[in-house]
Scaffold this motif. Structure first.
Motif, PDB file in Angstrom:
ATOM      1  N   ALA A  65      40.827   7.393  92.026  1.00 31.08           N
ATOM      2  CA  ALA A  65      39.460   6.883  92.006  1.00 31.08           C
ATOM      3  C   ALA A  65      38.992   6.508  93.406  1.00 31.08           C
ATOM      4  CB  ALA A  65      39.360   5.674  91.079  1.00 31.08           C
ATOM      5  N   ARG A  66      39.872   5.961  94.208  1.00 32.59           N
ATOM      6  CA  ARG A  66      39.509   5.573  95.574  1.00 32.59           C
ATOM      7  C   ARG A  66      39.433   6.769  96.503  1.00 32.59           C
ATOM      8  NH1 ARG A  66      43.879   0.791  95.832  1.00 32.59           N
ATOM      9  NH2 ARG A  66      42.810  -0.680  94.469  1.00 32.59           N
ATOM     10  N   GLY A  67      40.110   7.860  96.149  1.00 31.17           N
ATOM     11  CA  GLY A  67      40.115   9.044  97.001  1.00 31.17           C
ATOM     12  C   GLY A  67      41.052   8.907  98.183  1.00 31.17           C
ATOM     13  N   ASN A  68      42.122   8.191  98.031  1.00 28.20           N
ATOM     14  CA  ASN A  68      43.076   7.963  99.120  1.00 28.20           C
ATOM     15  C   ASN A  68      44.079   9.099  99.245  1.00 28.20           C
ATOM     16  OD1 ASN A  68      41.880   5.525  99.687  1.00 28.20           O
ATOM     17  ND2 ASN A  68      43.320   4.331  98.470  1.00 28.20           N
ATOM     18  N   GLY A  69      43.579  10.296  99.476  1.00 33.22           N
ATOM     19  CA  GLY A  69      44.472  11.416  99.725  1.00 33.22           C
ATOM     20  C   GLY A  69      45.026  12.080  98.491  1.00 33.22           C
ATOM     21  N   PHE A  70      44.689  11.589  97.319  1.00 36.57           N
ATOM     22  CA  PHE A  70      45.159  12.202  96.086  1.00 36.57           C
ATOM     23  C   PHE A  70      44.050  13.085  95.532  1.00 36.57           C
ATOM     24  CE2 PHE A  70      47.819   8.487  96.379  1.00 36.57           C
ATOM     25  CZ  PHE A  70      49.044   8.930  95.922  1.00 36.57           C
ATOM     26  N   SER A  71      44.408  14.241  95.068  1.00 35.51           N
ATOM     27  CA  SER A  71      43.443  15.099  94.382  1.00 35.51           C
ATOM     28  C   SER A  71      44.205  15.982  93.400  1.00 35.51           C
ATOM     29  CB  SER A  71      42.663  15.964  95.368  1.00 35.51           C
ATOM     30  OG  SER A  71      43.526  16.876  95.994  1.00 35.51           O
ATOM     31  N   THR A  72      43.516  16.346  92.370  1.00 32.63           N
ATOM     32  CA  THR A  72      44.115  17.251  91.400  1.00 32.63           C
ATOM     33  C   THR A  72      43.107  18.335  91.075  1.00 32.63           C
ATOM     34  OG1 THR A  72      43.315  15.965  89.534  1.00 32.63           O
ATOM     35  CG2 THR A  72      45.512  15.434  90.327  1.00 32.63           C
ATOM     36  N   LYS A  73      43.551  19.548  91.001  1.00 31.31           N
ATOM     37  CA  LYS A  73      42.681  20.676  90.698  1.00 31.31           C
ATOM     38  C   LYS A  73      42.120  20.566  89.283  1.00 31.31           C
ATOM     39  CE  LYS A  73      40.812  24.562  91.824  1.00 31.31           C
ATOM     40  NZ  LYS A  73      39.653  24.539  92.690  1.00 31.31           N
ATOM     41  N   PHE A  74      42.919  20.044  88.384  1.00 31.45           N
ATOM     42  CA  PHE A  74      42.482  19.920  86.998  1.00 31.45           C
ATOM     43  C   PHE A  74      41.264  19.008  86.891  1.00 31.45           C
ATOM     44  CE2 PHE A  74      42.652  17.918  82.792  1.00 31.45           C
ATOM     45  CZ  PHE A  74      42.601  19.045  82.009  1.00 31.45           C
ATOM     46  N   ILE A  75      41.262  17.895  87.586  1.00 33.78           N
ATOM     47  CA  ILE A  75      40.136  16.971  87.540  1.00 33.78           C
ATOM     48  C   ILE A  75      38.916  17.611  88.177  1.00 33.78           C
ATOM     49  CG2 ILE A  75      39.280  14.748  88.393  1.00 33.78           C
ATOM     50  CD1 ILE A  75      42.140  13.692  88.045  1.00 33.78           C
ATOM     51  N   GLU A  76      39.103  18.350  89.255  1.00 35.21           N
ATOM     52  CA  GLU A  76      37.968  19.014  89.905  1.00 35.21           C
ATOM     53  C   GLU A  76      37.353  20.069  88.988  1.00 35.21           C
ATOM     54  OE1 GLU A  76      39.437  20.520  93.593  1.00 35.21           O
ATOM     55  OE2 GLU A  76      40.028  18.535  94.298  1.00 35.21           O
ATOM     56  N   VAL A  77      38.183  20.848  88.307  1.00 32.99           N
ATOM     57  CA  VAL A  77      37.668  21.859  87.388  1.00 32.99           C
ATOM     58  C   VAL A  77      36.933  21.188  86.227  1.00 32.99           C
ATOM     59  CG1 VAL A  77      38.349  23.663  85.746  1.00 32.99           C
ATOM     60  CG2 VAL A  77      39.375  23.596  88.018  1.00 32.99           C
ATOM     61  N   ALA A  78      37.483  20.129  85.690  1.00 30.68           N
ATOM     62  CA  ALA A  78      36.822  19.419  84.595  1.00 30.68           C
ATOM     63  C   ALA A  78      35.489  18.851  85.049  1.00 30.68           C
ATOM     64  CB  ALA A  78      37.727  18.300  84.080  1.00 30.68           C
ATOM     65  N   SER A  79      35.420  18.356  86.259  1.00 27.13           N
ATOM     66  CA  SER A  79      34.166  17.830  86.792  1.00 27.13           C
ATOM     67  C   SER A  79      33.129  18.936  86.922  1.00 27.13           C
ATOM     68  CB  SER A  79      34.420  17.168  88.139  1.00 27.13           C
ATOM     69  OG  SER A  79      33.220  16.722  88.706  1.00 27.13           O
ATOM     70  N   ASP A  80      33.546  20.110  87.398  1.00 21.38           N
ATOM     71  CA  ASP A  80      32.620  21.240  87.515  1.00 21.38           C
ATOM     72  C   ASP A  80      32.103  21.679  86.146  1.00 21.38           C
ATOM     73  OD1 ASP A  80      33.002  21.198  90.232  1.00 21.38           O
ATOM     74  OD2 ASP A  80      34.456  22.858  90.241  1.00 21.38           O
ATOM     75  N   VAL A  81      32.984  21.726  85.164  1.00 24.06           N
ATOM     76  CA  VAL A  81      32.575  22.112  83.813  1.00 24.06           C
ATOM     77  C   VAL A  81      31.590  21.090  83.253  1.00 24.06           C
ATOM     78  CG1 VAL A  81      33.393  22.373  81.431  1.00 24.06           C
ATOM     79  CG2 VAL A  81      34.635  23.458  83.307  1.00 24.06           C
ATOM     80  N   ASN A  82      31.882  19.815  83.436  1.00 24.21           N
ATOM     81  CA  ASN A  82      30.991  18.777  82.922  1.00 24.21           C
ATOM     82  C   ASN A  82      29.635  18.822  83.614  1.00 24.21           C
ATOM     83  OD1 ASN A  82      32.787  17.771  81.068  1.00 24.21           O
ATOM     84  ND2 ASN A  82      33.629  16.239  82.467  1.00 24.21           N
ATOM     85  N   ALA A  83      29.612  19.106  84.898  1.00 27.29           N
ATOM     86  CA  ALA A  83      28.354  19.159  85.642  1.00 27.29           C
ATOM     87  C   ALA A  83      27.464  20.304  85.158  1.00 27.29           C
ATOM     88  CB  ALA A  83      28.632  19.310  87.132  1.00 27.29           C
ATOM     89  N   GLY A  84      28.045  21.427  84.777  1.00 28.26           N
ATOM     90  CA  GLY A  84      27.261  22.570  84.344  1.00 28.26           C
ATOM     91  C   GLY A  84      27.016  22.635  82.846  1.00 28.26           C
ATOM     92  N   MET A  85      27.553  21.674  82.094  1.00 24.87           N
ATOM     93  CA  MET A  85      27.461  21.743  80.638  1.00 24.87           C
ATOM     94  C   MET A  85      26.028  21.585  80.145  1.00 24.87           C
ATOM     95  SD  MET A  85      29.023  22.449  77.921  1.00 24.87           S
ATOM     96  CE  MET A  85      30.659  22.545  78.576  1.00 24.87           C
ATOM     97  N   ALA A  86      25.244  20.700  80.735  1.00 31.09           N
ATOM     98  CA  ALA A  86      23.869  20.492  80.255  1.00 31.09           C
ATOM     99  C   ALA A  86      23.045  21.775  80.414  1.00 31.09           C
ATOM    100  CB  ALA A  86      23.221  19.348  81.020  1.00 31.09           C
ATOM    101  N   GLU A  87      23.163  22.427  81.550  1.00 27.79           N
ATOM    102  CA  GLU A  87      22.428  23.673  81.776  1.00 27.79           C
ATOM    103  C   GLU A  87      22.877  24.755  80.800  1.00 27.79           C
ATOM    104  OE1 GLU A  87      22.061  26.926  85.340  1.00 27.79           O
ATOM    105  OE2 GLU A  87      22.203  24.809  85.904  1.00 27.79           O
ATOM    106  N   TYR A  88      24.154  24.823  80.536  1.00 24.68           N
ATOM    107  CA  TYR A  88      24.695  25.808  79.607  1.00 24.68           C
ATOM    108  C   TYR A  88      24.145  25.586  78.193  1.00 24.68           C
ATOM    109  CZ  TYR A  88      28.105  28.058  76.540  1.00 24.68           C
ATOM    110  OH  TYR A  88      28.693  28.796  75.555  1.00 24.68           O
ATOM    111  N   VAL A  89      24.147  24.321  77.754  1.00 20.82           N
ATOM    112  CA  VAL A  89      23.678  24.010  76.399  1.00 20.82           C
ATOM    113  C   VAL A  89      22.191  24.317  76.273  1.00 20.82           C
ATOM    114  CG1 VAL A  89      23.288  22.133  74.747  1.00 20.82           C
ATOM    115  CG2 VAL A  89      25.472  22.321  75.931  1.00 20.82           C
ATOM    116  N   VAL A  90      21.405  23.946  77.293  1.00 22.31           N
ATOM    117  CA  VAL A  90      19.970  24.230  77.261  1.00 22.31           C
ATOM    118  C   VAL A  90      19.739  25.738  77.178  1.00 22.31           C
ATOM    119  CG1 VAL A  90      17.838  24.134  78.614  1.00 22.31           C
ATOM    120  CG2 VAL A  90      19.265  22.101  78.375  1.00 22.31           C
ATOM    121  N   GLY A  91      20.465  26.514  77.943  1.00 23.11           N
ATOM    122  CA  GLY A  91      20.333  27.970  77.896  1.00 23.11           C
ATOM    123  C   GLY A  91      20.667  28.531  76.536  1.00 23.11           C
TER     124      GLY A  91
END
Length: 111
Positions: A65-91
């Protein structure tokens, strides 16, 4: 002191009388509580939030949460999917509504 016959009459009145439904509910609740206790504290391996494994997981979550050098690809992919979900549903909704022949939906906007 109660005789054996009196004790048997008391037990019979509890088992077959007006207390019967309450005793059945109490036995059922006790059985459910026992199974839940086994499931949470023995079989599932849950040892409480003070257990070292739980503490490690909480620490990793804080560092992510603080972004202290930790990152995970899974969380980034989930964030991208969540960000585009509203546009997808509207379409999808617009595509489904476009095929309908309804005057009440002509020219309607989907938020």
């Amino acid at each position: 002191m109660a005789s054996e016959v009196q004790v048997q009459e008391i037990v019979h009145s509890l088992e077959e009388g007006k207390w019967k439904p309450w005793i059945q509910v109490a036995v059922l609740l006790a059985a459910v509580a026992f199974v839940v206790n086994l499931w949470f504290f023995r079989d599932a391996g849950f040892r409480g939030f003070g257990h070292p494994v739980a503490m490690d997981q909480a620490q990793i979550s804080r560092e992510l949460a603080r972004g202290n050098g930790f990152s995970t690809k899974f969380i980034e992919v989930a964030s991208d999917v969540n960000a585009g979900m509203a546009e997808y549903v509207v379409g999808r909704v617009q595509a489904m509504l476009a095929g309908r022949q309804s005057p009440s939906l002509d020219g309607a906007r989907v938020l």
